[in-house]
Enzyme design. Structure first.
Site, PDB file in Angstrom:
ATOM      1  N   SER A 149      34.167  36.817  52.658  1.00 58.48           N
ATOM      2  CA  SER A 149      34.459  35.440  52.288  1.00 58.48           C
ATOM      3  C   SER A 149      33.479  34.470  52.962  1.00 58.48           C
ATOM      4  CB  SER A 149      35.919  35.122  52.631  1.00 58.48           C
ATOM      5  OG  SER A 149      36.324  33.907  52.058  1.00 58.48           O
ATOM      6  N   ASP A 228      40.864  38.052  42.528  1.00 56.41           N
ATOM      7  CA  ASP A 228      40.736  37.216  43.726  1.00 56.41           C
ATOM      8  C   ASP A 228      41.192  35.796  43.410  1.00 56.41           C
ATOM      9  OD1 ASP A 228      39.589  35.545  45.823  1.00 56.41           O
ATOM     10  OD2 ASP A 228      38.324  37.243  46.342  1.00 56.41           O
ATOM     11  N   HIS A 263      41.825  38.863  47.403  1.00 57.67           N
ATOM     12  CA  HIS A 263      40.930  38.436  48.481  1.00 57.67           C
ATOM     13  C   HIS A 263      41.328  38.992  49.846  1.00 57.67           C
ATOM     14  CE1 HIS A 263      37.638  35.720  49.555  1.00 57.67           C
ATOM     15  NE2 HIS A 263      38.324  35.292  50.595  1.00 57.67           N
TER      16      HIS A 263
END
Length: 299
Positions: A149, A228, A263
């Site tokens: 991320s 995600d 995610h």
């Protein structure tokens, strides 16, 4: 530079440790994790893989949730994971939002007050931490970097800007094109770098760096879940693909869309073995070359 051992636990015949030290770059105490495989021969040294975590994380999330230690032990890699920002600096507003301030450094060197004194995570990751690790642990001098991320963004940026320091690159669900996101425009780049300084923004944007990259060839592995929750809002993997297509043949991008994954660290855990192997093949190439057949000394 003095290191204070915070914790130590045996894991897959290696040791997972956490250290604390006073950082000259960020002007406060910083924690980092370090996994060291067990040594099989006297004087053995190991390549180092740096992992950058995402928003809200500390040095603990990766070492507790990803399961990387098994693969680091098998491939004989030291793995180092810094915290995601300075902490305890008591700057105004640094704890007001989950995606700005503490736990949200964006891995940049801030130039705007009051952030410029402490929020220097780019220099911490590319200068201070590699030297600290090299000076205190049995490293081979070969480094790679990856992240998740915000940390995936940081890993690609750090590697492209320092190609002779970080030899291998990969990322899980990276923020690929932060300059176009509201996260950067309204918070991190605006406040750390200045609203007017778009050239500086570009120097911390993976897509912009790939387009203009002219250094030694890079081989980047990216995994992205197609479920995600941040995919459309902030990650923009399609922009990374487009940027790699505009690269002057110096950047090879393998971007794998993984069906059904979100995610979370369940996603990271599912593909961490592939990423460790990707780095190991670049950092320890001799171990993975096919043994030649019918050499003069063999029958």
């Amino acid at each position: 530079m003095a290191l204070e051992l915070i914790s130590s636990a045996k894991c897959y015949n290696g040791v997972q440790k956490v250290y604390k030290h006073v950082s000259s770059e960020v002007g406060c105490s910083m924690n980092f994790s370090l996994y060291e495989p067990s040594s099989s021969t006297p004087g053995e040294t190991f390549p180092v893989l740096f992992y950058l975590s995402g928003l809200t994380c500390t040095e603990q999330n990766f070492i507790q949730k990803s399961g990387f230690q098994k693969y680091a032990s098998e491939h004989r890699l030291i793995v180092v994971g810094p915290d995601t920002s300075p902490r305890g600096c008591n700057l105004p507003g640094e704890k007001d939002a989950w995606d700005f301030g503490e736990g949200a450094s964006a891995y940049v060197d801030a130039v705007k007050e009051p952030w410029s004194k402490h929020y220097r995570m780019y220099s911490y990751v590319t200068k201070e931490l590699p030297k600290l690790v090299s000076d205190n642990f049995p490293t081979s001098g070969k480094f790679g970097i990856f992240g998740h991320s915000m940390g995936g963004h940081g890993a690609i940026v750090c590697a492209l800007r320092n190609p002779h320091l970080f030899l291998s690159i990969s990322a899980f669900a990276p923020i690929t094109n932060p300059s176009i996101t509201s996260w950067a425009k309204d918070k991190v780049f605006k406040n750390y770098l200045g609203e007017e300084n778009k050239e500086l923004w570009a120097s911390y944007d993976s897509c912009e760096l790939i387009k203009g990259y002219t250094g030694p060839p890079r081989d980047i592995l990216v995994d992205q879940g197609d479920s995600d929750e941040f995919l459309l809002q902030i990650l923009h993997p399609e922009n990374l693909i487009a940027a790699a297509g505009q690269s002057p043949h110096h950047v090879k991008l393998t971007l794998r869309m993984q069906p059904g994954y979100n995610h979370s660290y369940f996603f990271v855990q599912s593909f961490i073995g592939d990423h460790i192997a990707h780095h190991a093949k670049i950092l320890c190439p001799a171990k993975y070359q096919d043994k030649p057949k019918n050499t003069p000394h063999e029958k």
